[in-house]
Design an enzyme around this catalytic site. Sequence first.
Site, short mmCIF file in Angstrom:
data_model
loop_
_atom_site.label_atom_id
_atom_site.label_comp_id
_atom_site.label_asym_id
_atom_site.label_seq_id
_atom_site.Cartn_x
_atom_site.Cartn_y
_atom_site.Cartn_z
CB CYS A 246 -0.79 0.08 1.10
SG CYS A 246 -1.54 1.27 1.60
CB CYS B 235 -3.26 3.75 -5.81
SG CYS B 235 -4.64 3.25 -4.31
N1 DGL Z 1 -4.43 0.57 -1.63
C1 DGL Z 1 -3.82 1.81 -1.11
C2 DGL Z 1 -2.69 2.83 -1.60
O1 DGL Z 1 -1.86 2.50 -2.81
C3 DGL Z 1 -4.44 2.70 -0.58
C4 DGL Z 1 -5.58 2.70 -1.03
C5 DGL Z 1 -6.69 3.59 0.00
O2 DGL Z 1 -6.95 2.88 0.80
O3 DGL Z 1 -7.17 4.55 0.65
O4 DGL Z 1 -2.39 3.83 -1.11
#
Ligand code: DGL
EC number: 5.1.1.3
Length: 260
Positions: free
Chosen positions: A74, A182
């Site tokens: 993430c 993301c």
């Molecule tokens: N998938 C996550 C990222 O790479 C976060 C998405 C979220 O929960 O806002 O930032």
Amino acid sequence: MADNRPIGLFDSGVGGLSVLCEIKKVLPRESFIYLADQKNVPYGTKSKKVLNNLTLRITKFLLKFDIKMLVVACNTASCYSVDFLRNNFNLPIVGVVPAVKPAVKLSKKGKITIMSTSATAKSTYLKNLIAKFSSAKNVLSLGCDGLEDSVENLNYKKINSLLDEYVKRANSFESDVIILGCTHFPFLKNDIQKRAIKGTKIIDSGKAIASRVKFLLKQNNMIAAKKTKDLFFTTLNRKKFSNVASTLLKYKVLAQKASI
Ligand code: DGL
């Protein structure tokens, strides 16, 4: 000696599965424990303090499975909490951050758009990365509110309308490289490509993370010889996670409920 212990990965939801896919391609004999913290999705609107607390609890949960390495799959959690986790736990930890350096190399015009969560866009970590490899005026840092949520729900209507808006902004900025900052967004790569100015290159960090994981496993003598079943957990609704994950991964996933 082989080390058959699993690798732990987590994300706020299904996004980290894009990272899992890339790691599995280069390390087919490794086993994985994946946790989706869907009770607390989105991470993209949370503070450092909240993210530190959540990621600490998730890491403790994953350590119960005797993981040999942790992948913070993430960008948001990595930008805010990876140093905190490294200070608190004694195992190799790999974070995922927007691929600014490779994007700068790839761009002919020197103009780049970063699509990320708002928290990642605002983070000091990302601002420093941009300052190191480019400059603020050549980078459009786009906090794509709502987009990770529409992937969580596989809401194609919302995905389409949000992408119409966000990619239009990237096109107006005339960037020739778009970074998917993301981990939910690699699942939208074709939809973004379709809307972007012809010739725009779209990159994410998945492959680089997979190479990094492989390198660190080798360096620490941790490569596995025998695979066991991957386990998937969600902090919210296991049926919903299983359905969405099975669609995204194109194989059947049966998740369990976790409390962190
Ligand atoms: N998938 C996550 C990222 O790479 C976060 C998405 C979220 O929960 O806002 O930032």
